[in-house]
Every structure is written in structure tokens, then in C-alpha cells.
Design a protein around this motif. Structure first.
Motif, PDB file in Angstrom:
ATOM      1  N   GLY A 162       0.787  -1.232   0.000  1.00 17.06           N
ATOM      2  CA  GLY A 162       0.000   0.000   0.000  1.00 17.06           C
ATOM      3  C   GLY A 162       0.812   1.271   0.000  1.00 17.06           C
ATOM      4  N   ALA A 163       2.143   1.174  -0.002  1.00 16.98           N
ATOM      5  CA  ALA A 163       2.978   2.381   0.013  1.00 16.98           C
ATOM      6  C   ALA A 163       2.771   3.181  -1.274  1.00 16.98           C
ATOM      7  CB  ALA A 163       4.441   2.005   0.184  1.00 16.98           C
ATOM      8  N   GLY A 164       2.475   4.466  -1.143  1.00 17.82           N
ATOM      9  CA  GLY A 164       2.284   5.333  -2.299  1.00 17.82           C
ATOM     10  C   GLY A 164       0.927   5.210  -2.958  1.00 17.82           C
ATOM     11  N   LEU A 165       0.054   4.354  -2.441  1.00 22.34           N
ATOM     12  CA  LEU A 165      -1.258   4.135  -3.057  1.00 22.34           C
ATOM     13  C   LEU A 165      -2.105   5.403  -3.140  1.00 22.34           C
ATOM     14  CD1 LEU A 165      -3.404   2.179  -4.192  1.00 22.34           C
ATOM     15  CD2 LEU A 165      -4.041   1.642  -1.835  1.00 22.34           C
ATOM     16  N   PRO A 166      -2.159   6.249  -2.088  1.00 21.17           N
ATOM     17  CA  PRO A 166      -2.995   7.446  -2.185  1.00 21.17           C
ATOM     18  C   PRO A 166      -2.602   8.372  -3.340  1.00 21.17           C
ATOM     19  CG  PRO A 166      -2.373   7.043   0.101  1.00 21.17           C
ATOM     20  CD  PRO A 166      -1.549   6.118  -0.744  1.00 21.17           C
ATOM     21  N   GLU A 167      -1.310   8.428  -3.676  1.00 28.94           N
ATOM     22  CA  GLU A 167      -0.838   9.316  -4.744  1.00 28.94           C
ATOM     23  C   GLU A 167      -0.994   8.690  -6.125  1.00 28.94           C
ATOM     24  OE1 GLU A 167       0.596  10.151  -0.972  1.00 28.94           O
ATOM     25  OE2 GLU A 167       1.282   8.433  -2.151  1.00 28.94           O
ATOM     26  N   THR A 168      -0.683   7.390  -6.238  1.00 28.76           N
ATOM     27  CA  THR A 168      -0.628   6.753  -7.562  1.00 28.76           C
ATOM     28  C   THR A 168      -1.892   5.997  -7.924  1.00 28.76           C
ATOM     29  OG1 THR A 168       0.309   4.665  -6.746  1.00 28.76           O
ATOM     30  CG2 THR A 168       1.868   6.466  -7.237  1.00 28.76           C
ATOM     31  N   GLY A 169      -2.612   5.525  -6.904  1.00 31.91           N
ATOM     32  CA  GLY A 169      -3.773   4.675  -7.156  1.00 31.91           C
ATOM     33  C   GLY A 169      -3.401   3.254  -7.502  1.00 31.91           C
ATOM     34  N   HIS A 170      -2.097   2.953  -7.493  1.00 35.69           N
ATOM     35  CA  HIS A 170      -1.607   1.614  -7.833  1.00 35.69           C
ATOM     36  C   HIS A 170      -0.878   0.984  -6.642  1.00 35.69           C
ATOM     37  CE1 HIS A 170      -2.081   3.452 -11.826  1.00 35.69           C
ATOM     38  NE2 HIS A 170      -2.185   2.197 -12.288  1.00 35.69           N
ATOM     39  N   LEU A 171      -0.782  -0.331  -6.681  1.00 33.34           N
ATOM     40  CA  LEU A 171       0.043  -1.033  -5.710  1.00 33.34           C
ATOM     41  C   LEU A 171       1.497  -0.641  -5.896  1.00 33.34           C
ATOM     42  CD1 LEU A 171      -1.518  -4.616  -5.996  1.00 33.34           C
ATOM     43  CD2 LEU A 171      -1.871  -2.984  -4.134  1.00 33.34           C
ATOM     44  N   ASN A 172       2.233  -0.632  -4.823  1.00 37.93           N
ATOM     45  CA  ASN A 172       3.668  -0.365  -4.873  1.00 37.93           C
ATOM     46  C   ASN A 172       4.329  -1.411  -5.772  1.00 37.93           C
ATOM     47  OD1 ASN A 172       6.378   0.037  -4.368  1.00 37.93           O
ATOM     48  ND2 ASN A 172       6.278  -0.605  -2.225  1.00 37.93           N
ATOM     49  N   PRO A 173       4.960  -1.019  -6.894  1.00 38.39           N
ATOM     50  CA  PRO A 173       5.513  -2.003  -7.845  1.00 38.39           C
ATOM     51  C   PRO A 173       6.525  -2.957  -7.205  1.00 38.39           C
ATOM     52  CG  PRO A 173       5.452   0.179  -8.837  1.00 38.39           C
ATOM     53  CD  PRO A 173       5.122   0.370  -7.392  1.00 38.39           C
ATOM     54  N   THR A 174       7.423  -2.409  -6.378  1.00 39.37           N
ATOM     55  CA  THR A 174       8.407  -3.280  -5.708  1.00 39.37           C
ATOM     56  C   THR A 174       7.704  -4.215  -4.735  1.00 39.37           C
ATOM     57  OG1 THR A 174      10.090  -1.555  -5.886  1.00 39.37           O
ATOM     58  CG2 THR A 174      10.486  -3.320  -4.294  1.00 39.37           C
ATOM     59  N   GLY A 175       6.734  -3.657  -4.008  1.00 41.20           N
ATOM     60  CA  GLY A 175       5.979  -4.478  -3.073  1.00 41.20           C
ATOM     61  C   GLY A 175       5.205  -5.578  -3.777  1.00 41.20           C
ATOM     62  N   ARG A 176       4.691  -5.257  -4.954  1.00 40.67           N
ATOM     63  CA  ARG A 176       3.939  -6.255  -5.722  1.00 40.67           C
ATOM     64  C   ARG A 176       4.833  -7.424  -6.123  1.00 40.67           C
ATOM     65  NH1 ARG A 176      -0.262  -5.246 -10.777  1.00 40.67           N
ATOM     66  NH2 ARG A 176      -0.105  -7.354 -11.642  1.00 40.67           N
ATOM     67  N   GLU A 177       6.026  -7.120  -6.562  1.00 37.03           N
ATOM     68  CA  GLU A 177       6.966  -8.187  -6.931  1.00 37.03           C
ATOM     69  C   GLU A 177       7.314  -9.053  -5.720  1.00 37.03           C
ATOM     70  OE1 GLU A 177      10.440  -6.614  -8.788  1.00 37.03           O
ATOM     71  OE2 GLU A 177       9.333  -5.635 -10.425  1.00 37.03           O
ATOM     72  N   ARG A 178       7.562  -8.401  -4.596  1.00 36.62           N
ATOM     73  CA  ARG A 178       7.916  -9.141  -3.384  1.00 36.62           C
ATOM     74  C   ARG A 178       6.741  -9.987  -2.901  1.00 36.62           C
ATOM     75  NH1 ARG A 178      10.345  -5.753   1.215  1.00 36.62           N
ATOM     76  NH2 ARG A 178      11.131  -7.808   1.811  1.00 36.62           N
ATOM     77  N   ALA A 179       5.537  -9.431  -3.003  1.00 36.49           N
ATOM     78  CA  ALA A 179       4.357 -10.169  -2.564  1.00 36.49           C
ATOM     79  C   ALA A 179       4.130 -11.401  -3.425  1.00 36.49           C
ATOM     80  CB  ALA A 179       3.131  -9.261  -2.600  1.00 36.49           C
ATOM     81  N   LEU A 180       4.281 -11.258  -4.718  1.00 34.57           N
ATOM     82  CA  LEU A 180       4.103 -12.409  -5.617  1.00 34.57           C
ATOM     83  C   LEU A 180       5.131 -13.491  -5.314  1.00 34.57           C
ATOM     84  CD1 LEU A 180       2.716 -13.758  -8.017  1.00 34.57           C
ATOM     85  CD2 LEU A 180       4.287 -12.504  -9.537  1.00 34.57           C
ATOM     86  N   ALA A 181       6.391 -13.085  -5.116  1.00 34.98           N
ATOM     87  CA  ALA A 181       7.436 -14.065  -4.783  1.00 34.98           C
ATOM     88  C   ALA A 181       7.122 -14.755  -3.459  1.00 34.98           C
ATOM     89  CB  ALA A 181       8.788 -13.365  -4.713  1.00 34.98           C
ATOM     90  N   ALA A 182       6.628 -13.998  -2.474  1.00 35.49           N
ATOM     91  CA  ALA A 182       6.296 -14.584  -1.172  1.00 35.49           C
ATOM     92  C   ALA A 182       5.167 -15.593  -1.304  1.00 35.49           C
ATOM     93  CB  ALA A 182       5.921 -13.477  -0.189  1.00 35.49           C
ATOM     94  N   ILE A 183       4.136 -15.241  -2.088  1.00 39.07           N
ATOM     95  CA  ILE A 183       2.987 -16.143  -2.238  1.00 39.07           C
ATOM     96  C   ILE A 183       3.385 -17.410  -2.981  1.00 39.07           C
ATOM     97  CG2 ILE A 183       0.690 -16.363  -3.266  1.00 39.07           C
ATOM     98  CD1 ILE A 183       0.362 -13.317  -2.731  1.00 39.07           C
ATOM     99  N   LYS A 184       4.270 -17.278  -3.966  1.00 38.11           N
ATOM    100  CA  LYS A 184       4.786 -18.475  -4.656  1.00 38.11           C
ATOM    101  C   LYS A 184       5.473 -19.395  -3.654  1.00 38.11           C
ATOM    102  CE  LYS A 184       5.611 -16.659  -9.326  1.00 38.11           C
ATOM    103  NZ  LYS A 184       6.656 -16.322 -10.331  1.00 38.11           N
ATOM    104  N   ARG A 185       6.290 -18.798  -2.801  1.00 37.64           N
ATOM    105  CA  ARG A 185       6.981 -19.587  -1.777  1.00 37.64           C
ATOM    106  C   ARG A 185       5.980 -20.252  -0.832  1.00 37.64           C
ATOM    107  NH1 ARG A 185      11.080 -20.612   1.742  1.00 37.64           N
ATOM    108  NH2 ARG A 185      10.628 -20.217   3.939  1.00 37.64           N
ATOM    109  N   PHE A 186       4.984 -19.497  -0.398  1.00 43.53           N
ATOM    110  CA  PHE A 186       3.998 -20.035   0.537  1.00 43.53           C
ATOM    111  C   PHE A 186       3.244 -21.213  -0.073  1.00 43.53           C
ATOM    112  CE2 PHE A 186       3.473 -15.555   2.578  1.00 43.53           C
ATOM    113  CZ  PHE A 186       4.716 -15.694   3.190  1.00 43.53           C
TER     114      PHE A 186
END
Length: 510
Positions: free
Chosen positions: A62-86
Motif C-alpha cells: 500500500g505504500a504510495g497508493l494514495p498518490e498513484t492509485g496503484h500497488l507499490n511495484p516493488t511491493g507487488r513483486e515481493r508479494a508475488l514471490a512470497a505467495i509463490k513460496r507459501f
């Protein structure tokens, strides 16, 4: 509590091996939050589960979401990698399909749906994006998992939102969501003055819609737990278990001021808080301070149980929800780890005459101690008492206040050790009133003696009678009981009598 099976008393027959609940013995949950992504695998007695596996990645979706309206790109990559691992971990553990939910950041981001599709495509995991009121409901259910009799207001703070929910009589009432997450508030204009005004305005509206005052406030969420750790540090509190930790409104205000007066890096090092979490603490402090002022709680309690536990609670049949989480967990531990499963109930009945007039809350702790009295038998004899105390005070157990944890730990310590002098646990014992500490010692020494007599049919060969006004302890033994009443057993009986300050009399059991 379930009282349908008379033979088992007020707690009913254990349900952890019942077909209706066995499927909950190991359940995996993924929580995709605005700040962190976490996998929890629950195991054991479903009503009070242990954490078989628990891993968290701070992704800041959610970092930067109020300004951009998008998910944090770096956070999105990390989240996807984490979910793959899980997902791979879950397959390796051979557990049923994971249940995954996403909260504020994913539901508000314009690319939230695209992220969920990517996760499904890459991992096969379907993420359920829940709205704020559903998030509040699940979080409140998590509180009910640990506190079946919870009555008050649940306040769950995440990275991008804060939810409120009423709980009473085992049910969730009114629910609200708000944009009071620290990540979202970090970009409010107008400096500190603007931030305070913004928070106050939102809380005014929340209070108008749920005007709950003077009740217990249950805090859920990583930012609240970080503040509680600092409160423990400030107070020099001896038991560093966050679940069921209690604070007063005055203590919260003093800790918020203390945080503002100290270096955050120093506090982070002293409490073991991550850098990503500590950055959000000052904003979370501003929110908490105003929540406390607005809702005027009589007490603040920290809950380590939240949305993930609420998802487990969602799957429970009502007969399991109605159970005492402490007793179910202790029964499960006895069935799995004790040398003679089932003897704990006999031991409880044997020592209960010493506490005939005790309130139900005390008898509940005595039963828990009896169920756990033998589960650490594999520990080295020199350290068994220590292991018992640590297990009771630090284990993931629901429905147990800190003073009750210490009472249980002290009783189990005296199950294996006559004296606690010189142990590292003495500061924790100070959390108990003197009478409670004496009662815990009596319970422990009674278990220590009772366990010497037999592993079966204890009620047929021995019983205790206690006359508190006369200070007289009576032991009745049949012929077999007399044969078991050797030198060591006699010494333990006399130690019990000394703890009670009682004279003894030994009679023949007819």
C-alpha cells in the motif's frame, strides 16, 4: 460452555478428534495486507491452535497508493514471490488448499484485480478480496477465538485502513472501516497539525456511528503490538507475551509521550521491532491516542489473534466455538504428550477437595494444570520445572490472562520442584497476589503427591479431605494406597500439608 456430556463435567467431551473438527487440525491461511504478506499454518486442537508455521514478509503493497492509485511495484513483486513460496511450502506440508484473503491495499488499488489474476495464474491460489466491514468481522472473530466471552470494541489497524467492530456474547455486532492506516496517513498534508485534525475528524464520524464507551478495547495489528512492546519496555514488565497484555488509558498516553521523547532506532533495537514497522509507529501513536480519548475504554487489551484466526473461527462448528480454548488445548496436549493420557482428570478430582469453595475461574486453572502436569516428562529432570513454567507462561494459549499464565506456570513448577527460590521466574511471580501464589504452590504440591500414588483408579484407593477452619488435612487410603504410600510419597504429602499450614491425619479408606 458445552454441558451435554455429564461424564465430562462442564467442559464436555474433548472435540479435537471429533470428525466434525478433525479437518481443522491443520489449516493454512495467507493474509495479503497493505504492509505485510503472511502465511500461518494452524495445527493441533482447532479451538486453541498452535502455530505450526508462521512467516511474514514486509512488502508495503500500500505504500504510495494514495498518490498513484496503484500497488507499490516493488511491493507487488515481493508479494508475488512470497505467495509463490507459501504455495510451495503448503504443498510440501501436504496441507489442504490454502485460504487467501487480501485487504485494503488490493481492494482499493486500480491494479488490485490484475494482481490477483497474476497470483492465480502463477500459483493457482485464488485470493478473496474482502471489503472493510468483512475485514472488521473476521478480525473480531479472531478476538473471539481467544476470548469467547469478549465484550467491547475491537480495533484492527493495518497499513491502509483501521476497522472497528463490537463484540459481545460470542457474536460480532456493528462494524466499520476507515482510512486510518499509517501508510495512508503518511501523506496527509498540513504537518502534525493537519494529521491530528484529519484523524480527529474521521474518529468523530466513527464514534457517531458506533458510540461505544467505557468498555474494553481489543487492539489487533502489528502497529499496536509494536506500541505494546514499547509499553512493556517502559514499565519493565517481566512477562513479554503480547497476547492478553493489558494497558490502562493512562499507560497508553504515557507510552505515546515516551516514544515521542526517544530515538526510534534505539527503541527498535531494544524491542526487536523491524525497521519497516517502526517507521509507522509515530503515526500509529497519534491514531491510538485519539482512539483512546474518543472511546474512553476502561482497559486496553492486546490480541495476537486477528483476521487469520478469524478465518479459522469461520470454519468452526458452533459446538466447537462454544468450548473453552484453554481446556481444549490442555486436553490436546495431554492426549499427545502425557505418559498416561486421561490421568489428569483423575488427578483434578483427587485434589479438588482442597479448593471446594474456590470460584469457577480458579477451578478452571487447576484443571488445566492437572491436564498439563505430565506433558513435559521427556525434559531433563534438572530442567523439568523450568520447562513447565516456560511452557505455561509463553505458550500460544487462548483464554488466559497474564496473571493466570503465571498461576498455571507456578503450579506446574511446584509439580516438579518444592521451592522456587533463586529461580529466574521470581519477578513474574510478583504479578500474583500473595494468596494466589500460595494457592498455585498448593496445587503444584498436591499434583506432585497425587502423581505418586497411581496411574489409574486413583479415586478408589485414595482421597483427600481438607478442613480449612481447623487447618486439618486428612488422607484416606485403602490397602493398595497404603502400599503406594512410601517414603517419598509421604515426604511429598507432608510438603503439601506445610504449604497449607495444616495438621495431618491418615485414615483407612472404607
Amino acid at each position: 460452555m458445552d454441558n451435554t456430556t455429564e461424564d465430562w463435567g462442564p467442559f464436555g467431551r474433548p472435540l479435537f478428534d471429533d470428525p466434525s473438527t478433525r479437518a481443522l487440525s491443520r489449516v493454512g491461511v495467507v493474509d495479503v495486507g497493505s504492509n505485510s504478506v503472511r502465511l500461518v499454518v494452524f495445527d493441533g486442537a482447532a479451538r486453541s491452535p498452535a502455530y505450526f508455521y508462521n512467516e511474514k514478509i514486509m512488502c508495503a503493497l500500500g505504500a504510495g497508493l494514495p498518490e498513484t492509485g496503484h500497488l507499490n511495484p516493488t511491493g507487488r513483486e515481493r508479494a508475488l514471490a512470497a505467495i509463490k513460496r507459501f504455495q510451495l511450502l503448503a504443498e510440501g506440508m501436504d496441507i489442504p488448499p490454502l485460504t487467501a484473503v487480501a485487504t485494503a491495499a488490493v481492494r482499493e488499488a486500480s491494479d488490485g484485480a490484475d494482481f490477483c489474476e497474476e497470483v492465480l495464474r502463477e500459483t493457482g491460489l485464488n485470493i478473496y478480496v474482502i471489503d472493510g466491514e468483512e475485514e472488521a468481522r473476521l478480525s473480531a472473530q479472531g478476538v473471539l477465538l481467544g476470548w469467547p466471552t469478549a465484550n467491547g470494541l475491537v480495533c484492527d489497524i493495518g497499513g491502509s485502513s483501521m476497522e472497528l467492530a463490537e463484540v459481545a456474547e460470542g457474536r460480532v455486532g456493528r462494524r466499520l472501516t476507515s482510512p486510518l492506516g499509517p501508510l495512508k496517513l503518511s501523506n496527509v498534508k498540513g504537518g502534525k497539525k493537519g494529521l491530528k485534525k484529519h484523524i480527529s475528524g474521521i474518529l468523530d464520524d466513527l464514534h457517531d456511528r458506533i458510540p461505544v464507551e467505557g468498555k474494553r478495547l481489543f487492539l489487533v495489528g502489528g502497529s499496536w503490538r509494536a506500541i505494546a512492546r514499547i509499553d512493556m519496555l517502559r514499565r519493565g514488565y517481566p512477562l513479554t507475551v503480547l497476547h492478553e497484555y493489558r494497558m490502562t488509558p493512562k499507560s497508553v498516553m504515557e507510552t505515546v509521550k515516551w516514544i515521542n521523547d526517544h530515538d526510534l532506532d534505539e527503541l527498535r533495537a531494544l524491542t526487536g521491532t523491524s525497521q519497516a514497522r517502526m517507521v509507522l509507529v509515530p503515526i500509529a501513536c497519534e491514531v491510538l491516542k485519539r482512539v483512546v480519548r474518543k472511546f474512553k475504554p476502561k482497559e486496553i487489551a492486546i490480541s495476537s489473534y486477528g483476521i487469520r484466526e478469524g478465518m479459522l473461527y469461520e470454519q468452526m462448528p458452533q459446538k466447537l466455538r462454544d468450548r473453552d480454548p484453554l481446556i481444549e488445548a490442555c486436553r490436546f496436549a495431554e492426549s499427545k504428550d502425557a505418559r498416561w493420557p486421561g490421568f489428569g482428570k483423575q488427578l483434578y478430582n483427587f485434589i479438588l477437595p482442597l479448593f471446594k469453595s474456590a470460584p469457577d475461574e480458579r477451578k478452571r486453572l487447576i484443571l488445566a494444570a492437572c491436564l498439563l502436569h505430565d506433558v513435559t516428562w521427556r525434559a531433563h529432570p534438572d530442567y523439568r520445572a523450568e520447562v513447565c513454567f516456560d511452557n505455561a507462561t509463553r505458550a500460544n494459549l487462548g483464554g488466559l490472562r497474564h496473571r493466570e499464565r503465571v498461576f498455571l506456570g507456578l503450579a506446574l513448577l511446584h509439580r516438579y520442584k518444592n521451592s522456587r527460590e533463586g529461580t529466574r521466574f521470581e519477578p513474574m511471580v510478583e504479578l500474583l497476589a500473595q494468596k494466589d501464589a500460595v494457592d498455585a504452590e498448593v496445587v503444584g504440591k498436591a499434583m506432585r503427591f497425587g502423581a505418586m500414588l497411581t496411574v489409574d483408579a486413583l479415586d478408589k484407593m485414595a482421597n483427600l479431605r481438607y478442613f480449612p477452619k481447623k487447618k486439618q488435612l486428612e488422607l484416606r487410603l485403602d490397602e493398595t494406597g497404603r502400599g503406594l504410600f512410601g517414603e517419598v510419597a509421604e515426604a511429598r504429602f507432608m510438603s503439601l500439608a506445610a504449604a497449607l499450614g495444616a495438621e495431618v491425619e491418615i485414615k483407612k479408606l472404607r
